[in-house]
Design an enzyme around this catalytic site. Structure first.
Site, PDB file in Angstrom:
ATOM      1  N   HIS A 164      -8.870   3.488   8.211  1.00 58.17           N
ATOM      2  CA  HIS A 164      -7.805   2.601   7.702  1.00 58.17           C
ATOM      3  C   HIS A 164      -7.119   3.247   6.502  1.00 58.17           C
ATOM      4  O   HIS A 164      -7.616   3.188   5.378  1.00 58.17           O
ATOM      5  CB  HIS A 164      -8.423   1.255   7.288  1.00 58.17           C
ATOM      6  CG  HIS A 164      -7.431   0.192   6.971  1.00 58.17           C
ATOM      7  ND1 HIS A 164      -7.660  -1.141   7.232  1.00 58.17           N
ATOM      8  CD2 HIS A 164      -6.198   0.235   6.399  1.00 58.17           C
ATOM      9  CE1 HIS A 164      -6.618  -1.861   6.842  1.00 58.17           C
ATOM     10  NE2 HIS A 164      -5.724  -1.046   6.317  1.00 58.17           N
ATOM     11  N   HIS A 194      -3.014   4.224   4.754  1.00 57.94           N
ATOM     12  CA  HIS A 194      -1.556   4.118   4.819  1.00 57.94           C
ATOM     13  C   HIS A 194      -0.990   5.431   4.286  1.00 57.94           C
ATOM     14  O   HIS A 194      -1.215   5.770   3.132  1.00 57.94           O
ATOM     15  CB  HIS A 194      -1.063   2.941   3.968  1.00 57.94           C
ATOM     16  CG  HIS A 194      -1.601   1.616   4.415  1.00 57.94           C
ATOM     17  ND1 HIS A 194      -0.926   0.787   5.270  1.00 57.94           N
ATOM     18  CD2 HIS A 194      -2.776   0.987   4.141  1.00 57.94           C
ATOM     19  CE1 HIS A 194      -1.651  -0.302   5.510  1.00 57.94           C
ATOM     20  NE2 HIS A 194      -2.780  -0.202   4.824  1.00 57.94           N
ATOM     21  N   ASN A 242       2.563   0.362   9.292  1.00 61.26           N
ATOM     22  CA  ASN A 242       3.623  -0.274   8.489  1.00 61.26           C
ATOM     23  C   ASN A 242       4.436   0.752   7.703  1.00 61.26           C
ATOM     24  O   ASN A 242       4.630   0.632   6.490  1.00 61.26           O
ATOM     25  CB  ASN A 242       3.035  -1.344   7.559  1.00 61.26           C
ATOM     26  CG  ASN A 242       2.046  -0.798   6.554  1.00 61.26           C
ATOM     27  OD1 ASN A 242       1.470   0.270   6.766  1.00 61.26           O
ATOM     28  ND2 ASN A 242       1.841  -1.510   5.470  1.00 61.26           N
ATOM     29  N   ASP A 247      -1.475  -4.497  10.533  1.00 58.86           N
ATOM     30  CA  ASP A 247      -2.025  -4.516   9.170  1.00 58.86           C
ATOM     31  C   ASP A 247      -0.933  -4.608   8.120  1.00 58.86           C
ATOM     32  O   ASP A 247       0.077  -3.920   8.183  1.00 58.86           O
ATOM     33  CB  ASP A 247      -2.857  -3.270   8.889  1.00 58.86           C
ATOM     34  CG  ASP A 247      -3.475  -3.343   7.512  1.00 58.86           C
ATOM     35  OD1 ASP A 247      -4.267  -4.275   7.291  1.00 58.86           O
ATOM     36  OD2 ASP A 247      -3.133  -2.524   6.653  1.00 58.86           O
ATOM     37  N   ASN A 282      -4.961  -6.165  -1.685  1.00 61.22           N
ATOM     38  CA  ASN A 282      -4.956  -7.253  -0.724  1.00 61.22           C
ATOM     39  C   ASN A 282      -5.831  -6.888   0.484  1.00 61.22           C
ATOM     40  O   ASN A 282      -5.518  -5.919   1.168  1.00 61.22           O
ATOM     41  CB  ASN A 282      -3.525  -7.529  -0.248  1.00 61.22           C
ATOM     42  CG  ASN A 282      -3.448  -8.809   0.562  1.00 61.22           C
ATOM     43  OD1 ASN A 282      -4.258  -9.696   0.385  1.00 61.22           O
ATOM     44  ND2 ASN A 282      -2.477  -8.887   1.457  1.00 61.22           N
ATOM     45  N   ASP A 341      -8.765   1.940   3.125  1.00 54.82           N
ATOM     46  CA  ASP A 341      -7.508   1.191   2.939  1.00 54.82           C
ATOM     47  C   ASP A 341      -6.625   1.911   1.914  1.00 54.82           C
ATOM     48  O   ASP A 341      -5.976   1.285   1.077  1.00 54.82           O
ATOM     49  CB  ASP A 341      -7.748  -0.265   2.532  1.00 54.82           C
ATOM     50  CG  ASP A 341      -6.479  -1.121   2.687  1.00 54.82           C
ATOM     51  OD1 ASP A 341      -5.459  -0.616   3.215  1.00 54.82           O
ATOM     52  OD2 ASP A 341      -6.513  -2.289   2.263  1.00 54.82           O
TER      53      ASP A 341
HETATM   54 ZN    ZN Z   1      -4.479  -4.816   5.357  1.00 51.97          ZN
END
Ligand code: ZN
EC number: 3.5.2.3
Lengths: 429, 315
Positions: free
Chosen positions: A66, A68, A100, A160, A286, A313
């Site tokens: 996970h 980004h 995203n 997500d 978050n 994350d």
């Molecule tokens: Zn998330």
């Protein structure tokens, strides 16, 4: 058959059929694969390239399930090249990146672009595994073309960042993804309850006068998802679990045989809501940081296997975006550089065992998402991390490879660091 | 005893919890000495001549801003107003850049009102001048709490041992947060009364009594402080309508029959008459609303004096 590389004298973090954990070993590599792992003998000599690993721990290359990476669209925060560089330095050989981006990764052409960029910038690894959007534009109105995207290389599907409010839409997404043997990853947040508040609702939010997000917002959606997984008998993976109630619901569902898996992140194992005191936006994340009781529940859940995976994350943001009022700051912690060291900080007191860390950061995500990993058995990919548990370093611009420094550990001394990283027998760090 | 000549130990006033009880006493003693100026025919002394104070109200406020303006001018400080509309903040400038711009103007103090909690602390960490929090989000309103406690101290000699009931929207009230801290440390018992939707989740850890019934909350209370109800609480689904709120949580004369004799009624203003407070009560003998306004000027004069002269006293 003789090796072309030997990593000498390292201590194995997790045992194999041939060698017990904690043994000093010589790890023999040939043609990018493990040839053999044998007990270390200081007097033995090898006729090949040799890397000294005395005092170091040997781990397989880790998988981040996970992250980004912000490319395409927000390359000033991070791009695929810088994100993979941070991953390599942090011990990750595989990075699953969320959809995203801008534009959203909801089309096979974007998936292919991302993979191209990754291969060009890091031809020898780490490897990128894009996670496709569940729905076009993350809007939860129309399904994304998952068959096409899976073929292009999407390893899983997730909205997500934007929780899927409609249970019916979510159910259909899980079913459709499963048609192509892909798992759906859900960001659990009942979206009408204080969306993206960035801090837990409770004592600290009351003191600071900030809007909080209650744990029930997360747990309510976890409950929905685990019941759906049981009802459909289809796998659902719960992203970044932060609270005790979610853990209990996941344990309940697993007890009933539901095909549910779950992840948490280093910050939920190490920090409480008090990290937000002083309006520290670096601790704004978050789901939000919760209470000590939740931290302890998360640790037990990881050690006991209720939580399968530790993911980062990794959510990079630029300095100027975080240097604002708490309410205005974006949520997220930059995690690829620091995750392994932070998690390993939980091993000396045996909150987690090293073997459990390897399981949660490598074997479990490999099994769940179908990524081959190194188990230090002959024939496995020679993806090896050398980790020095006594190396002290300070998280800073100089030591971090990510473009973004938005971590609560910035400026703090961290114990333990990756000192070398091999993929397919080739050194990448 | 407070030491009137020691340098004031604080650069900024972010919340009451930074202030020791000795600091509070010194503020009150200084305010008493300035009250006399407010009664003179020429209400001005040269104490802060040459000092400049920027009144930066990024959120609408007439009462607090005017109070600081009057306080500064009576001490001969130059006060400059900056509103958010018309400033570059409304053009999307970050608070950090605004802070640096203000810093370049080299004021001695900035009085900040801002809609985000923690904003005064954000400025204070980045500016060399004093930052005085005139209300940040739901977080704190220390000068209001000081003037409330000062008003009650003038009435009673001390708030110690008294029961003060705060009535209304506690969850979203910076006034309530600062008052709870200051009044309890000064020895008062604080009771909060509101529907559960207007109490913050963590309130059970506060050193207060919680009530949901006004009659019980004000029983034998020495003072009742009504908070302004923000009308958007209805849209947020926290309350059904004004009528039900007024009937259930508004303060009316019948409630005060159960209160202590000579109960005092406070309101930080501006009041929604007939909503959180019955109109006759606002104008009654029990009301300290206008005393609060007068005290506000004296307390803010004291604060400006202490914060703006902290360096001179150090020399
Ligand atoms: Zn998330």
């Amino acid at each position: 058959m003789s090796p072309d590389l030997v990593i000498r004298g390292g201590r194995l973090a997790c045992g194999t059929a041939a060698v017990k954990a904690d043994c000093l070993t010589d790890c023999l590599v040939k043609d990018g694969r493990i040839l053999d792992v044998v007990p270390h003998d200081p007097d033995r000599t090898y006729e090949c390239e040799s890397v000294e690993a005395t005092g170091l721990v040997l781990l397989p290359s880790l998988i981040d399930a996970h992250a980004h990476l912000r490319e395409p669209g927000q390359e000033y925060k991070e791009d695929i090249a810088s994100g993979l560089a941070a991953a390599a330095a942090g011990g990750f050989g595989h990075v699953m990146c969320m959809a995203n981006t801008r534009p959203v990764n909801d089309d096979a052409s974007i998936t292919r672009d991302m993979l191209d960029i990754a291969r060009r910038s890091h031809p020898h690894g780490p490897r990128l595994h894009p996670i496709g959007a569940l729905s076009k534009g993350l809007r939860a109105e129309e399904l994304a073309p998952m068959a096409d995207m899976a073929q292009a290389g999407c390893i899983a599907f997730s909205n997500d960042g934007l929780p899927v409010a409609s249970a019916e839409f979510f159910r259909r997404a899980v079913e459709y993804a499963a048609t192509f043997e892909r798992i759906v990853i859900d960001h659990c947040e009942e979206p009408t309850m204080a969306p993206a508040a960035g801090m837990n609702e409770g004592v600290v939010s009351a003191t600071l006068g900030l809007k909080g997000q209650p744990w029930v917002a997360e747990a309510a959606q976890v409950a929905r998802d685990v019941l759906l997984a049981e009802y459909l008998n289809l796998p659902i993976h719960i992203a970044h679990v932060s609270c005790k109630a979610s853990v209990e619901l996941i344990a309940f569902a697993k007890g009933r045989g539901a095909p549910v898996t779950a992840e948490t992140c280093p910050h939920y194992l190490l920090l409480t809501e008090e990290a937000c005191l002083g309006y520290s936006t670096r601790a704004k994340v978050n789901p939000p940081l919760r209470t000590q009781e939740d931290v302890e529940a998360m640790r037990l859940a990881v050690e006991g296997g209720v939580i399968d995976i530790i993911a980062t994350d990794h959510a990079p943001h630029a300095e100027h975006e975080k240097e604002v009022e708490f309410d205005l700051a974006p949520c997220g912690i930059s995690g690829l550089d620091t995750a392994l060291s932070l998690v390993m900080s939980l091993t000396p007191g045996q909150i987690l065992s090293e073997a459990r860390v390897v399981e949660a950061m490598c074997h479990a995500p490999g099994r769940i998402f179908g990524i081959p990993v190194n188990r230090f058995a002959p024939g496995d990919p020679a993806d090896v991390v050398l980790y020095d548990p006594h190396h002290r370093w300070v998280a800073s611009r100089e030591t971090m490879r990510s473009k973004s420094l938005n971590t609560p550990w910035l400026g703090r001394t961290i114990m333990g660091r990756v000192t070398a990283h091999f993929m397919a027998g080739r050194r990448i760090v | 005893m407070s030491n009137d000549t020691a340098p004031w130990p604080h650069k900024d006033l972010l919340d009451t919890d930074q202030l020791s009880l000795a600091d509070v006493k010194r503020i009150f003693d200084t305010a008493v000495s300035f009250q006399e100026i407010n009664e003179r025919p020429v209400k001005k002394v040269p104490t802060l001549r040459g000092k400049s104070v920027i009144l930066f109200f990024a959120e609408a406020s007439t009462r607090t801003k005017t109070s600081f303006d009057v306080a500064g001018k009576r001490l001969s400080a130059d006060t400059f107003s900056l509103a958010s509309s018309g400033s570059s903040l409304s053009k999307g400038e970050s608070l950090k850049d605004t802070a640096l711009t203000l810093q370049a103007m080299a004021p001695d103090a900035i009085v900040l009102r801002h809609r985000y909690s923690g904003s005064s602390r954000f400025l204070a960490e980045r500016l060399e001048c004093s930052v005085i929090n005139a209300g940040d989000g739901w977080h704190a309103h220390p000068t209001q709490a000081l003037l409330d406690a000062f008003t009650l101290t003038q009435e009673w000699g001390s708030v110690a041992g008294k029961a003060v009931c705060i009535l209304g929207d506690i969850a979203h009230s910076r006034v309530a947060r600062s008052n709870v801290d200051l009044l309890t440390r000064l020895g008062a018992t604080v009771r909060l009364c509101a529907p559960k939707t207007l109490l913050p989740m963590g309130v059970s850890t506060w050193p207060v009594e919680i009530h949901h019934n006004v009659t019980e909350a004000v029983r034998d209370a020495n003072a009742v402080m009504c908070l302004r109800l923000q009308l958007e609480r209805m849209q947020a689904g926290l309350l059904p309508d004004l009528r039900e709120y007024a009937r259930t949580f508004g303060l009316s004369p019948r409630h005060l029959e159960r209160a202590a004799p000579n109960v005092r009624v406070l309101h930080p203003g501006p009041m929604n008459r007939g909503v959180e407070i019955d109109s006759t009560l606002a104008d009654s003998m029990n009301s300290l609303v206008l005393d609060q306004v007068a005290s506000g000027v004296a307390v803010r004069m004291a604060l400006l004096f202490l914060y703006l002269t902290r360096k001179e006293a150090a020399q």
